[in-house]
Motif scaffolding. Structure first.
Motif, PDB file in Angstrom:
ATOM      1  N   MET A 281      -3.382 -12.343  -2.522  1.00 40.69           N
ATOM      2  CA  MET A 281      -3.182 -13.432  -3.157  1.00 40.69           C
ATOM      3  C   MET A 281      -1.907 -14.093  -3.117  1.00 40.69           C
ATOM      4  N   LEU A 282      -0.836 -13.486  -2.766  1.00 40.64           N
ATOM      5  CA  LEU A 282       0.521 -13.942  -2.896  1.00 40.64           C
ATOM      6  C   LEU A 282       0.463 -14.860  -1.500  1.00 40.64           C
ATOM      7  N   ILE A 283      -0.067 -14.260  -0.501  1.00 38.42           N
ATOM      8  CA  ILE A 283       0.146 -14.977   0.766  1.00 38.42           C
ATOM      9  C   ILE A 283      -0.777 -16.471   0.570  1.00 38.42           C
TER      10      ILE A 283
ATOM     11  N   LEU B  59      -6.420  -2.214   1.250  1.00 37.94           N
ATOM     12  CA  LEU B  59      -6.339  -3.791   0.944  1.00 37.94           C
ATOM     13  C   LEU B  59      -5.427  -4.007  -0.347  1.00 37.94           C
ATOM     14  N   ALA B  60      -4.152  -4.338   0.032  1.00 41.96           N
ATOM     15  CA  ALA B  60      -3.501  -4.885  -1.421  1.00 41.96           C
ATOM     16  C   ALA B  60      -3.923  -6.368  -1.884  1.00 41.96           C
TER      17      ALA B  60
ATOM     18  N   ARG C 146     -10.310  -1.188  -9.951  1.00 41.34           N
ATOM     19  CA  ARG C 146     -10.289   0.129 -10.742  1.00 41.34           C
ATOM     20  C   ARG C 146     -11.513   0.940 -10.091  1.00 41.34           C
ATOM     21  N   HIS C 147     -12.604   0.397  -9.639  1.00 43.80           N
ATOM     22  CA  HIS C 147     -13.611   0.951  -9.377  1.00 43.80           C
ATOM     23  C   HIS C 147     -13.988   0.875  -7.968  1.00 43.80           C
ATOM     24  N   THR C 148     -13.069   0.489  -6.966  1.00 36.35           N
ATOM     25  CA  THR C 148     -13.287   0.143  -5.532  1.00 36.35           C
ATOM     26  C   THR C 148     -11.961   0.773  -4.896  1.00 36.35           C
ATOM     27  N   THR C 149     -12.328   1.900  -4.347  1.00 33.02           N
ATOM     28  CA  THR C 149     -11.148   2.535  -3.812  1.00 33.02           C
ATOM     29  C   THR C 149     -10.397   1.816  -2.763  1.00 33.02           C
ATOM     30  N   TRP C 150     -11.055   1.077  -1.868  1.00 31.56           N
ATOM     31  CA  TRP C 150     -10.405   0.531  -0.740  1.00 31.56           C
ATOM     32  C   TRP C 150      -9.662  -0.789  -1.299  1.00 31.56           C
ATOM     33  N   LEU C 151      -9.738  -1.043  -2.603  1.00 27.95           N
ATOM     34  CA  LEU C 151      -8.941  -2.338  -2.880  1.00 27.95           C
ATOM     35  C   LEU C 151      -8.107  -1.787  -3.992  1.00 27.95           C
ATOM     36  N   GLY C 152      -6.924  -2.481  -3.901  1.00 26.87           N
ATOM     37  CA  GLY C 152      -5.784  -2.177  -5.140  1.00 26.87           C
ATOM     38  C   GLY C 152      -5.074  -3.319  -5.547  1.00 26.87           C
TER      39      GLY C 152
ATOM     40  N   ILE D  75       0.982  -1.242   0.041  1.00 31.32           N
ATOM     41  CA  ILE D  75       0.042  -0.048  -0.280  1.00 31.32           C
ATOM     42  C   ILE D  75       0.717   1.279  -0.093  1.00 31.32           C
ATOM     43  N   ALA D  76       2.030   1.141   0.745  1.00 31.23           N
ATOM     44  CA  ALA D  76       2.926   2.487   0.818  1.00 31.23           C
ATOM     45  C   ALA D  76       3.633   2.592  -0.718  1.00 31.23           C
ATOM     46  N   THR D  77       3.781   1.411  -1.411  1.00 30.57           N
ATOM     47  CA  THR D  77       4.345   1.909  -2.820  1.00 30.57           C
ATOM     48  C   THR D  77       3.240   2.524  -3.715  1.00 30.57           C
ATOM     49  N   ALA D  78       1.832   2.578  -3.347  1.00 29.32           N
ATOM     50  CA  ALA D  78       0.824   3.229  -4.102  1.00 29.32           C
ATOM     51  C   ALA D  78       0.757   4.645  -3.805  1.00 29.32           C
ATOM     52  N   LEU D  79       1.134   5.010  -2.478  1.00 31.07           N
ATOM     53  CA  LEU D  79       0.928   6.199  -2.106  1.00 31.07           C
ATOM     54  C   LEU D  79       1.520   7.416  -3.023  1.00 31.07           C
TER      55      LEU D  79
END
Length: 527
Positions: A37-39, A31-32, A163-169, A16-20
């Motif tokens: 998915m990776l974990i 929520l990344a 893309r359309h859900t701000t709390w997901l990325g 998430i910090a990399t998206a800032l």
């Protein structure tokens, strides 16, 4: 399961910090999905313990690469006004390290580099270790839950509802995909450019004939003013001193009987890498990367240096910021190169700007006096280079000597290392610094530009976005000055306007078009 949740939390926070830098705080996801998915995938991964450990550390290294890419994006955006390009920018690392050393000193630079390396290793190694020892679910219900999490998170990442859900990325996947796409597009563009260089020569490069008969027997001076961009004419607080100086120049030129016209050019670079602007003007090609620059130097492409030499000019490069061997200068074929040592400046080093502009003009005057044949001179003027300290004043020309006249400012710029981080202070000094550079250029023109000479005075690029406080376009002013109004008249028919103020209501011309324009105005077919 505490270790599992701790790993998820740390991976999520890191991604998430990399998206800032791209989203800002308000639009940042919490929520990344790609981390989740990776974990889930690593937790379900079957196989030997050592194989799972290897995958965990590989995943940690991948996250460290994402962090590195974010840092690269932030730095290049601040300095160059663009995102990091993995195809081009790694080649800039030696130059970046040299710049750090020259501006911050060797010890400070080594500490910064060491901290950066240790930080990346800590992120990659620490997360890698946690990912390597992720517990595998033993209960069927736990495995089923993780399978569901994996399927849902993969679907969210692949189908794009984030893309359309701000709390997901998907900050990690998005950054890596952007970098791969950018690298592929750059590779294709470079391949096309390489093909352009290897095609048969254009008429501009044809070795026969007299390329610029309209300038035969006249001195031509191509002078690049460092960081002289259109923002300096349009934004506070720099616009006031710069426009005041331009208006004074116009009045001075009129009294001296000089004709002047101004226009706007689009530079291939922003905030630095002046050589790309120089190469674009000289070659007539759009040189917007070090790779293109290197391809140009390796090609037989002719440049303005060749054009003027074939027109009977002695070619001269005056480069006060070059103090080491310069293979590019030899490739471009200047008859003489006056770099830092050969300018024979014996005055004080004025902070980052080791040799003030007025001294470079002073040496050019002496060089022109010593040559009977016409001169084509290219100048790189650096008094207006960041961090713009000290801001000095023009000297009486007979007081310059070998530079001793500048001794009154000795040690005035010794604090330039402290000035780099002070963007507000640099904004205040930027305008007066440019005003000085323009003032000494104007004084030189009044005394040394006549009917048998043409001065082309232009910016190399806009100042760095981080200093300006915004990301500007890439437009720079260009002024053409001569004592012969017939030399200036053709520019007025091609978008330039009389005076020192560039037009604002016409399209800017590419720097790569300037060579072709000179051929059209002064070549064999010029009307």
């Amino acid at each position: 399961m505490r270790r599992w949740w701790l790993t998820l939390l740390l991976v999520n926070v890191t991604l998430i910090a990399t998206a800032l830098p791209r989203t800002g705080v308000t639009a940042m996801p919490w929520l990344a999905v790609d981390g989740l998915m990776l974990i889930a995938a690593l937790s379900l991964w079957p196989g030997h313990r050592h194989a799972r450990r290897g995958l965990g550390y590989a995943a940690g290294a991948l996250i460290a690469i994402v962090v590195l890419g974010t840092v690269g994006n932030t730095v290049t955006q601040e300095i160059r006004g663009r995102l990091f390009n993995p195809y081009l920018d790694p080649a800039q690392l030696p130059i970046f390290l040299e710049l750090l050393r020259d501006n911050l000193g060797l010890a400070t630079s080594l500490v910064l580099v060491a901290v950066a390396i240790v930080g990346l290793l800590a992120i990659g190694g620490g997360l890698g270790h946690l990912l390597a020892i992720l517990p595998r679910p033993r209960r069927p219900s736990a495995r089923l839950t993780l399978v569901g999490v994996l399927v849902v998170s993969a679907g969210l990442a692949l189908l794009g509802p984030t893309r359309h859900t701000t709390w997901l990325g998907t900050p990690g996947v998005g950054l890596l995909a952007d970098q791969v796409t950018r690298a592929y597009a750059t590779h294709a563009a470079v391949r096309d450019f390489d093909a352009q260089l290897t095609r048969s020569e254009t008429p501009l490069d044809a070795p026969e004939g007299h390329p610029l008969p309209g300038l035969a027997g006249r001195d031509v001076i191509l002078a690049f003013v460092e960081s002289y961009g259109m923002a300096a004419l349009e934004r506070t607080p720099f616009a006031a001193p710069v426009n005041q100086r331009l208006d004074a120049m116009a009045e001075t030129f009129e009294r001296a009987g000089l004709s002047v016209a101004s226009g706007r050019l689009v530079s291939p670079t922003l905030g630095g890498q002046s050589r790309l602007a120089h190469a674009s003007v000289l070659s007539g090609l759009w040189i917007d990367s070090t790779l293109r620059y290197d391809l140009l130097l390796e090609s037989p492409r002719a440049t303005l240096v060749d054009d003027f030499e074939r027109s009977g000019h002695t070619s001269v490069a005056m480069m006060p910021a070059i103090y080491r061997d310069w293979p590019a200068g030899r490739r471009l074929g200047y008859d003489t190169i006056h770099d830092d040592p050969r300018l024979d400046y014996r005055g004080p080093r004025l902070g980052w700007v080791t040799i003030p502009d007025q001294f470079v003009w002073h040496r050019l005057r002496q060089l022109r006096d010593a040559h009977a044949e016409p001169v084509f001179a290219e100048l790189a003027l650096i008094s207006s280079h960041a961090p713009w300290t000290p801001v000095i004043e023009p000297l009486p020309w007979d007081a310059i000597g070998d530079g001793e006249g500048f001794s009154r400012w000795e040690d005035a710029g010794s604090d330039f290392l402290e000035k780099w981080g002070d963007n507000a202070g640099m904004r205040q000094r930027y305008g007066p610094s440019l005003a000085y550079s323009l003032a000494v250029a104007a004084e030189y023109a009044v005394h040394d530009v006549d009917a048998d000479s043409l001065l082309i005075l232009l910016g190399d690029h806009q100042a760095a976005p981080g200093m300006l406080g915004f990301t500007p376009d890439r437009e720079v002013p260009v002024h053409v000055v001569s004592g012969d109004p017939d030399l200036i008249a053709p520019f007025l028919e091609h978008g330039f306007v009389r005076g020192t103020q560039p037009p604002r209501d016409t399209p800017a011309r590419s720097m790569a078009d300037l060579r072709d324009l000179l051929h059209r105005l002064y070549g064999g077919d010029a009307s």
